[in-house]
Design a protein around this motif. Structure first.
Motif, PDB file in Angstrom:
ATOM      1  N   GLY A  27       0.826  -1.195   0.000  1.00  0.00           N
ATOM      2  CA  GLY A  27       0.000   0.000   0.000  1.00  0.00           C
ATOM      3  C   GLY A  27       0.859   1.243   0.000  1.00  0.00           C
ATOM      4  O   GLY A  27       2.043   1.209  -0.364  1.00  0.00           O
ATOM      5  N   TYR A  28       0.269   2.334   0.424  1.00  0.00           N
ATOM      6  CA  TYR A  28       0.991   3.607   0.445  1.00  0.00           C
ATOM      7  C   TYR A  28       0.717   4.324   1.761  1.00  0.00           C
ATOM      8  O   TYR A  28      -0.443   4.542   2.133  1.00  0.00           O
ATOM      9  N   GLY A  29       1.783   4.712   2.459  1.00  0.00           N
ATOM     10  CA  GLY A  29       1.671   5.485   3.683  1.00  0.00           C
ATOM     11  C   GLY A  29       1.901   6.960   3.401  1.00  0.00           C
ATOM     12  O   GLY A  29       2.969   7.335   2.894  1.00  0.00           O
ATOM     13  N   SER A  30       0.926   7.792   3.730  1.00  0.00           N
ATOM     14  CA  SER A  30       0.957   9.195   3.309  1.00  0.00           C
ATOM     15  C   SER A  30       1.459  10.160   4.378  1.00  0.00           C
ATOM     16  O   SER A  30       1.380  11.371   4.189  1.00  0.00           O
ATOM     17  N   THR A  74      -3.577   7.070   6.221  1.00  0.00           N
ATOM     18  CA  THR A  74      -3.433   8.427   6.728  1.00  0.00           C
ATOM     19  C   THR A  74      -3.871   8.445   8.191  1.00  0.00           C
ATOM     20  O   THR A  74      -4.021   7.394   8.811  1.00  0.00           O
ATOM     21  N   ALA A  75      -4.076   9.642   8.749  1.00  0.00           N
ATOM     22  CA  ALA A  75      -4.523   9.777  10.140  1.00  0.00           C
ATOM     23  C   ALA A  75      -5.052  11.184  10.357  1.00  0.00           C
ATOM     24  O   ALA A  75      -4.629  12.130   9.678  1.00  0.00           O
ATOM     25  N   PHE A 220      -1.026  -7.446   9.173  1.00  0.00           N
ATOM     26  CA  PHE A 220       0.040  -6.762   9.891  1.00  0.00           C
ATOM     27  C   PHE A 220       0.598  -5.715   8.943  1.00  0.00           C
ATOM     28  O   PHE A 220       1.135  -6.045   7.884  1.00  0.00           O
ATOM     29  N   VAL A 221       0.441  -4.445   9.311  1.00  0.00           N
ATOM     30  CA  VAL A 221       0.797  -3.329   8.436  1.00  0.00           C
ATOM     31  C   VAL A 221       2.012  -2.621   9.038  1.00  0.00           C
ATOM     32  O   VAL A 221       1.860  -1.778   9.933  1.00  0.00           O
ATOM     33  N   PRO A 266       2.940  -4.066   3.753  1.00  0.00           N
ATOM     34  CA  PRO A 266       3.774  -2.871   3.920  1.00  0.00           C
ATOM     35  C   PRO A 266       3.130  -1.649   3.279  1.00  0.00           C
ATOM     36  O   PRO A 266       2.442  -1.754   2.262  1.00  0.00           O
ATOM     37  N   ILE A 267       3.363  -0.476   3.874  1.00  0.00           N
ATOM     38  CA  ILE A 267       2.829   0.780   3.338  1.00  0.00           C
ATOM     39  C   ILE A 267       3.970   1.795   3.207  1.00  0.00           C
ATOM     40  O   ILE A 267       3.971   2.836   3.877  1.00  0.00           O
ATOM     41  N   PRO A 268       4.956   1.531   2.347  1.00  0.00           N
ATOM     42  CA  PRO A 268       6.056   2.486   2.202  1.00  0.00           C
ATOM     43  C   PRO A 268       5.549   3.829   1.700  1.00  0.00           C
ATOM     44  O   PRO A 268       4.679   3.902   0.835  1.00  0.00           O
ATOM     45  N   GLY A 269       6.097   4.887   2.249  1.00  0.00           N
ATOM     46  CA  GLY A 269       5.735   6.229   1.818  1.00  0.00           C
ATOM     47  C   GLY A 269       6.898   6.892   1.105  1.00  0.00           C
ATOM     48  O   GLY A 269       8.067   6.614   1.397  1.00  0.00           O
ATOM     49  N   THR A 270       6.600   7.756   0.171  1.00  0.00           N
ATOM     50  CA  THR A 270       7.611   8.499  -0.557  1.00  0.00           C
ATOM     51  C   THR A 270       6.947   9.689  -1.224  1.00  0.00           C
ATOM     52  O   THR A 270       5.742   9.675  -1.462  1.00  0.00           O
ATOM     53  N   SER A 271       7.737  10.728  -1.525  1.00  0.00           N
ATOM     54  CA  SER A 271       7.229  11.847  -2.313  1.00  0.00           C
ATOM     55  C   SER A 271       7.841  11.847  -3.711  1.00  0.00           C
ATOM     56  O   SER A 271       7.689  12.813  -4.444  1.00  0.00           O
ATOM     57  N   SER A 272       8.506  10.750  -4.056  1.00  0.00           N
ATOM     58  CA  SER A 272       9.153  10.605  -5.356  1.00  0.00           C
ATOM     59  C   SER A 272       8.394   9.601  -6.204  1.00  0.00           C
ATOM     60  O   SER A 272       8.204   8.451  -5.785  1.00  0.00           O
TER      61      SER A 272
END
Length: 306
Positions: A27-30, A74-75, A220-221, A266-272
């Motif tokens: 997924g994606y973590g923001s 998000t949160a 499990f995230v 997994p929810i790796p986040g990135t701005s790229s």
């Protein structure tokens, strides 16, 4: 080198969150999509204001959806709700594609460096109502208790989320940063679909939680799923396996997580955007059992479970 396998997804690429919500296993973590771009890196990032490069952030989130990412995290505490508003703006055109959005309640932000648990049941319900408005939805796909507040009984905190679920405002309930004992206690009040704890090659204190969730079909995230440092040194086993796979160390670290447990998301986040594409491609990385064991042994205490 970047692995770009575009093979058709297999059943192991998909996890049914809560038994009925299919999502791809990366997924994606923001969280990091806040503040100015030069203020996002490192553990001291404040996550305090809306992103100054909003158009770029929206474009990145939409690219993630186009790549097949269908679990966005998000949160309400991220940029005081601006994180949820960003997710709503970016993903509104894609919601009919089965996009799932997870958010969290239970942490207050009195200042840019403060993250304070607050588990008063009425507060949790109020924040969920605000999250519904900011996310522009009538039901939150996955609502986490962001942190357990020791000042209130856990049953009351989870009970507030269960009330929202019974009212049709929440589809599934999650917990963040919990032990196995706390997870067991929480499930006496409501079914728990997901647990979000810190976990990566360098931070493996939640091994027992990983095993417990796998045994009970709970997602499990892991947040901060990619920890590099010495693990990604040119002569490290992780880098060697990455070279063998024609992949990057970060892709290989994500593949290690996917191999670790069948319920790992997994929810790796990135701005790229290039890094985003690299992360998503890790879903197809063919890590073998022997490679998993090699990385596990060299990276610290762990388990041989696959």
């Amino acid at each position: 080198m970047t692995h770009t396998n575009t093979a058709t997804p297999t059943s192991s690429d998909i996890f049914h969150l809560g038994g009925d919500l299919p999502v791809h296993r990366i997924g994606y973590g923001s969280m990091r999509l806040a503040d100015a771009p030069d203020a996002r890196s490192g553990g001291t990032a404040h996550i305090w204001r809306a992103p100054t490069d909003r158009a770029e952030a929206v474009a990145l989130l939409r690219r993630a959806a186009e790549l097949g990412v269908d679990l966005f995290d998000t949160a309400d505490a991220y940029a005081l709700g601006a994180g949820e508003e960003l997710i709503a703006e970016a993903l509104h055109p894609y919601r009919d594609r089965g996009i799932a959005v997870a958010t969290k309640v239970g942490v207050v932000r009195p200042g840019p460096t403060e993250w304070v648990p607050l588990g008063h049941p009425a507060y949790l319900r109020q924040q969920a109502e605000l999250s519904l408005r900011r996310l522009r939805t009538e039901r939150i796909d996955l609502l986490y208790l962001h942190r357990i507040d020791p000042d209130y009984p856990l049953a009351d905190q989870v009970g507030a989320l269960r009330q929202l679920q019974d009212e049709g405002k929440v589809r599934h309930i999650g917990l963040s940063e919990v032990t196995v004992a706390q997870l067991r206690e929480a499930t006496e009040t409501a079914p728990v679909a997901a647990v979000q704890n810190l976990y990566n090659l360098a931070s493996r204190e939640s091994e027992d939680v990983v095993d417990y969730t796998a045994a009970h079909g709970i997602a499990f995230v892991p947040y901060f799923p990619v920890a590099m440092g010495a693990h990604a040194a040119p002569d490290s086993p992780l880098s060697q396996v990455a070279r063998d796979l024609t992949a990057t160390p970060s892709q290989t670290a994500l593949a290690w997580l996917l191999h670790r447990s069948p319920t790992m998301l997994p929810i790796p986040g990135t701005s790229s955007v290039p890094h985003l594409e690299e992360n998503v491609a890790a879903l197809r990385l063919p890590l073998t059992g022997a490679q998993f064991e090699e990385i596990s042994r060299a990276s610290g205490p762990g388990t041989t479970a696959g």
